[in-house]
Write a protein that holds these residues in place. Structure first.
Motif, PDB file in Angstrom:
ATOM      1  N   ALA A   1     -21.704 -50.015 -32.541  1.00 21.92           N
ATOM      2  CA  ALA A   1     -22.866 -51.029 -33.932  1.00 21.92           C
ATOM      3  C   ALA A   1     -23.758 -50.637 -34.315  1.00 21.92           C
ATOM      4  O   ALA A   1     -24.909 -50.500 -33.451  1.00 21.92           O
ATOM      5  CB  ALA A   1     -23.161 -51.966 -32.622  1.00 21.92           C
ATOM      6  N   SER A   2     -23.668 -50.391 -35.330  1.00 20.96           N
ATOM      7  CA  SER A   2     -24.254 -49.504 -36.332  1.00 20.96           C
ATOM      8  C   SER A   2     -25.984 -49.781 -36.676  1.00 20.96           C
ATOM      9  O   SER A   2     -26.684 -48.887 -36.491  1.00 20.96           O
ATOM     10  CB  SER A   2     -23.867 -48.849 -37.244  1.00 20.96           C
ATOM     11  OG  SER A   2     -23.825 -50.778 -38.218  1.00 20.96           O
ATOM     12  N   LYS A   3     -26.275 -51.400 -35.969  1.00 22.63           N
ATOM     13  CA  LYS A   3     -27.694 -51.491 -35.966  1.00 22.63           C
ATOM     14  C   LYS A   3     -28.317 -51.892 -34.216  1.00 22.63           C
ATOM     15  O   LYS A   3     -29.486 -51.767 -34.885  1.00 22.63           O
ATOM     16  CB  LYS A   3     -27.447 -52.782 -36.787  1.00 22.63           C
ATOM     17  CG  LYS A   3     -27.407 -52.860 -38.201  1.00 22.63           C
ATOM     18  CD  LYS A   3     -27.499 -54.209 -38.852  1.00 22.63           C
ATOM     19  CE  LYS A   3     -27.444 -54.327 -40.220  1.00 22.63           C
ATOM     20  NZ  LYS A   3     -27.148 -55.800 -40.895  1.00 22.63           N
ATOM     21  N   LEU A   4     -27.113 -51.261 -33.727  1.00 24.26           N
ATOM     22  CA  LEU A   4     -27.775 -51.214 -31.893  1.00 24.26           C
ATOM     23  C   LEU A   4     -28.423 -50.214 -31.869  1.00 24.26           C
ATOM     24  O   LEU A   4     -27.467 -49.278 -31.887  1.00 24.26           O
ATOM     25  CB  LEU A   4     -26.743 -51.591 -31.158  1.00 24.26           C
ATOM     26  CG  LEU A   4     -26.715 -53.691 -31.014  1.00 24.26           C
ATOM     27  CD1 LEU A   4     -25.414 -53.543 -30.227  1.00 24.26           C
ATOM     28  CD2 LEU A   4     -27.811 -54.612 -31.437  1.00 24.26           C
ATOM     29  N   PRO A   5     -29.631 -49.826 -31.446  1.00 26.42           N
ATOM     30  CA  PRO A   5     -30.456 -49.202 -30.607  1.00 26.42           C
ATOM     31  C   PRO A   5     -30.188 -48.046 -29.572  1.00 26.42           C
ATOM     32  O   PRO A   5     -28.910 -49.067 -28.796  1.00 26.42           O
ATOM     33  CB  PRO A   5     -31.943 -49.113 -30.682  1.00 26.42           C
ATOM     34  CG  PRO A   5     -31.725 -50.594 -31.079  1.00 26.42           C
ATOM     35  CD  PRO A   5     -30.494 -51.113 -31.019  1.00 26.42           C
TER      36      PRO A   5
ATOM     37  N   ASN B   1     -36.269 -59.992 -28.154  1.00 26.47           N
ATOM     38  CA  ASN B   1     -35.532 -59.159 -29.253  1.00 26.47           C
ATOM     39  C   ASN B   1     -34.552 -58.203 -28.897  1.00 26.47           C
ATOM     40  O   ASN B   1     -33.737 -58.128 -27.994  1.00 26.47           O
ATOM     41  CB  ASN B   1     -36.652 -58.157 -29.199  1.00 26.47           C
ATOM     42  CG  ASN B   1     -37.301 -57.202 -27.842  1.00 26.47           C
ATOM     43  OD1 ASN B   1     -36.247 -56.341 -27.465  1.00 26.47           O
ATOM     44  ND2 ASN B   1     -38.086 -57.834 -27.289  1.00 26.47           N
ATOM     45  N   THR B   2     -34.411 -57.191 -29.524  1.00 29.96           N
ATOM     46  CA  THR B   2     -33.010 -56.408 -29.682  1.00 29.96           C
ATOM     47  C   THR B   2     -32.967 -55.416 -28.520  1.00 29.96           C
ATOM     48  O   THR B   2     -31.687 -55.821 -27.344  1.00 29.96           O
ATOM     49  CB  THR B   2     -32.804 -55.787 -31.314  1.00 29.96           C
ATOM     50  OG1 THR B   2     -32.329 -56.622 -32.103  1.00 29.96           O
ATOM     51  CG2 THR B   2     -31.556 -55.399 -31.170  1.00 29.96           C
TER      52      THR B   2
END
Length: 258
Positions: free
Chosen positions: A165-169, A183-184
């Motif tokens: 998942a490219s947007k997940l850290p 928050n994420t």
């Protein structure tokens, strides 16, 4: 003194027993690219730091689930200690009846854990090993190994989420009190922690149902690098035994001496 070596996919755990007492233990990263001499010298340095003369090591027993390293530590035993080690596998006496379709398929670490757990806690019993993979092993009241379940480890799943998942850290895996994140990072941590807590307890609950033959209590023992994360949140895990595998190796060594 007895040197016990447990080779896992992520870590190699080593211990020194003097009689029944574990007097030293070490944990190093598993590196499939290291040579016999690199591992051998590292082992010598660890013994030196503990002020142990390699000549004081009288026997070695090895458990490995990493095929690429299976030959390395037996060669270290020969080259650096002039010893022929016991290697957990077919022909080694465990003292446990393996009721698996093909006993040779069972990971060495699962059998070693089960031997130690039954010796220390009795049965019926479930051993949960939270490592690279999570394994659940069932032992009945008679001390027979019945089988179990295997699922991806928590770090494998967390890394897959980060990579796919490219947007997940990438996040630290920690116990959480609340599942609703603001928050994420907190949302990922809550999802990973409570998702795996639910998975672990659901499998244990189902295994308890299948293990019980009456009103007897089924004990649940956890081991492995991530076991501390879940012991307080789990409805079923009663105790953490971080040195379970090393104790099992010592027990199997003693049974093979007899």
């Amino acid at each position: 003194m007895l040197l016990v070596i447990d080779v896992g996919n992520t870590n190699i755990v080593l211990g020194i027993f003097k009689g029944e007492k574990l007097i030293f233990d070490w944990r190093i990263s598993t590196d499939k690219n290291k040579t016999v001499d690199e591992y051998g010298l590292m082992l010598r340095q660890m013994l030196g730091s503990a002020d142990i003369d390699p000549k004081d090591i009288k026997d070695i027993i090895i458990s490995s689930v990493v095929p690429n390293i299976n030959d390395i530590f037996p060669e270290i035993a020969n080259k650096y200690f002039d010893l022929e080690p016991i290697i957990i596998g077919p022909g080694v006496k465990t003292g446990m009846n393996i009721l698996y379709d093909n006993p040779k398929e069972v990971g060495a670490d699962r059998i070693v854990n089960s031997v130690a757990a039954f010796e220390k806690y009795g049965g019926p019993l479930i051993v949960v090993d939270l490592g690279t993979a999570i394994t659940f092993d069932a032992i009945n009241i008679h001390g027979d190994y019945l089988g179990g379940a295997i699922c991806p480890g928590i770090k494998i799943s967390a890394d897959a989420l980060f990579q796919r998942a490219s947007k997940l850290p990438k996040v630290e895996i920690i116990p959480k009190e609340k599942v609703i994140g603001k928050n994420t990072v907190a949302s990922m941590q809550g999802g990973i922690f409570f998702g795996y807590l639910g998975l672990i307890d659901a499998i244990i609950e189902k295994m308890i149902e299948e293990l019980r033959t009456g009103d007897e209590k089924v004990k649940v023992i956890a081991t492995g690098g991530f076991s501390k994360l879940f012991v307080e949140g789990s409805k079923y895990i009663e105790e953490i035994d971080p040195m379970l595998t090393l104790d099992g190796l010592r027990l199997i060594y003693e049974r093979n001496l007899k």
